[in-house]
Write a protein that holds these residues in place. Structure first.
Motif, short mmCIF file in Angstrom:
data_model
loop_
_atom_site.label_atom_id
_atom_site.label_comp_id
_atom_site.label_asym_id
_atom_site.label_seq_id
_atom_site.Cartn_x
_atom_site.Cartn_y
_atom_site.Cartn_z
N LYS A 166 0.84 -1.20 0.00
CA LYS A 166 0.00 0.00 0.00
C LYS A 166 0.87 1.26 0.00
O LYS A 166 0.62 2.20 -0.75
N LYS A 167 1.94 1.24 0.82
CA LYS A 167 2.84 2.40 0.86
C LYS A 167 3.48 2.63 -0.52
O LYS A 167 3.63 3.76 -0.97
N ALA A 168 3.86 1.54 -1.19
CA ALA A 168 4.51 1.67 -2.49
C ALA A 168 3.53 2.23 -3.53
O ALA A 168 3.88 3.10 -4.32
N PHE A 169 2.30 1.74 -3.51
CA PHE A 169 1.30 2.22 -4.47
C PHE A 169 0.96 3.68 -4.17
O PHE A 169 0.81 4.49 -5.10
N ILE A 197 0.09 -11.90 -3.43
CA ILE A 197 -0.54 -10.89 -2.56
C ILE A 197 -0.48 -9.51 -3.22
O ILE A 197 -1.46 -8.76 -3.21
N VAL A 198 0.69 -9.18 -3.77
CA VAL A 198 0.84 -7.86 -4.41
C VAL A 198 -0.15 -7.74 -5.57
O VAL A 198 -0.84 -6.73 -5.73
N LYS A 199 -0.26 -8.83 -6.38
CA LYS A 199 -1.19 -8.84 -7.51
C LYS A 199 -2.62 -8.63 -7.05
O LYS A 199 -3.35 -7.81 -7.61
N SER A 200 -3.02 -9.38 -6.03
CA SER A 200 -4.43 -9.29 -5.64
C SER A 200 -4.71 -7.94 -4.96
O SER A 200 -5.79 -7.38 -5.11
N TYR A 201 -3.70 -7.39 -4.25
CA TYR A 201 -3.89 -6.05 -3.70
C TYR A 201 -4.17 -5.06 -4.83
O TYR A 201 -5.10 -4.25 -4.76
#
Ligand code: IPM
Ligand code: MN
Length: 361
Positions: A166-169, A197-201
């Protein structure tokens, strides 16, 4: 927390700069200082005292120099200066480590890479900082076994991956809108999990951010082949540690790389470089990474965006004027070799000129 080696020298300089910008913004800066790392081992027998940790937790932000040195190299495990650093990161819960890699045009020729490759590079490495193989349990070294062994554990929980993602996005949204998640999914289960996890986020929460995935070995290559392709690199603790040292060399010197470690409480700000025992106490250290970390502190913890920009501009002006510490000095005719103190003074005087105050005030 000045720490060891060149830590106190560069932190001193950055504090002078912080005091100056705060005074421009009617912000009173209260500073408390604690020995940390080797210095704390010498004084208190532990790399981080409870008192120091409590003080950090109750502050708005922590500025840290560097830890470690030959004197403490015989120590192991929790007795080492480095374990104090890991402890403070963990206690503060600063799970997202931002390492911005920006190539200043003035320093493009100071890099070991061709200027055509690195010019215009502006990457944000977001390194997960409080999990992964640095902290995973169990871990063990057994020297008494018939065939002695040692292992660490690379473990990630979904919540740990989501919060740093989330911080990166969020950061990418304020930049070029591209996130490259770096892992070793062709070999490691923890990396395949990370990637999923990153993909589904991204699928559930993001529109308009371009998400790609890259294997860490390829990323190491791409960073020196074509670093301009990256905007935000999101990666696990160990991979981020290694890739950020590599990326530092794009900027000419690791002495230029600042960092901000963010969680849900106080932020932790430190240069990416180490304690540099070889040049300690010789007024040779490049203070710009720590000064730039102070700028990040203004941005992310003190809500002084304007002050952050001013510090960053002052660094740029100082480089434009030709001032160079040894690590970024290339002997070209318009460069002036200076020590730590003078570099700080030059940034300070550039700040004072910018704000319209006389340089001697
Ligand atoms: C860094 C350093 C630290 C790390 C060490 C000193 C524990 O290399 O901040 O990159 O590995 O995180
Ligand atoms: Mn490192």
């Amino acid at each position: 927390m000045p720490g060891d080696g060149i830590g106190p020298e560069v932190v001193d300089g950055a504090l002078t700069i912080l005091r100056e910008v705060c005074s421009h913004h009617n912000t009173e800066l209260q500073v408390e200082s604690f020995p940390f790392g080797g210095a704390s081992i010498d004084k208190h027998g532990t790399p981080a005292t409870e008192e120091a940790i409590e003080a950090c937790k109750s502050s708005d932000a922590v500025l840290l120099g560097a830890v470690g040195g030959e004197k403490w190299d015989h120590l192991t495990g929790a007795d080492r200066p480095e374990s104090g650093l890991l402890r403070i990161r963990s206690e503060l819960g600063v799970y997202a480590n931002f390492r911005p890699v920006r190539v200043y045009p003035e320093l493009a020729h100071a890099s070991t890479l061709k200027s055509s490759i690195i010019s215009g590079v502006d990457i944000l490495i977001v390194r997960e900082l409080t999990g992964g193989i640095y902290f995973g349990q169990p871990r063990e070294t057994n020297l008494d076994a018939e065939d002695p062994y040692s292992f660490d554990t690379m473990r990630y929980h979904r919540s740990e991956i989501i919060r740093v993602t989330k911080k990166a996005f969020d950061a990418a949204r304020k930049r070029d809108g591209r996130v490259c998640s770096v892992d070793k999914a062709n070999v490691l289960g923890s990396s395949r999990f990370w990637r999923d996890i990153v993909k589904s986020y991204a699928e559930q929460n993001e529109t308009g951010i371009e998400l790609t995935h890259m294997l860490v070995d390829n990323c190491a290559m791409q960073l020196i082949r074509d670093p301009g392709q990256f905007d935000v690199i999101l990666t696990a603790n160990l991979f981020g540690d290694i890739l950020s040292d590599e990326a530092a060399m794009l900027t000419g010197s690791i002495g230029m790389l600042p960092s901000a470690s963010l969680g849900d409480g106080p932020g932790l700000y430190e240069p990416v470089h180490g304690s540099a025992p070889d040049i300690t106490g010789q007024n040779k250290a490049n203070p710009l990474a720590t000064i730039a970390s102070a700028a990040l502190m203004c941005r992310y913890s003190l809500q002084l965006e304007e002050a952050a920009t001013k510090i960053e501009q002052a660094i740029e002006n100082t480089l434009k004027k030709g001032f160079r510490t040894g690590d970024i000095f290339t002997d070209s005719s318009n460069e002036l070799l200076v020590g730590t103190d003078e570099m700080c003074e030059q940034v300070l005087s550039s700040l004072q000129q910018k704000s319209g105050q006389p340089a001697n005030q």
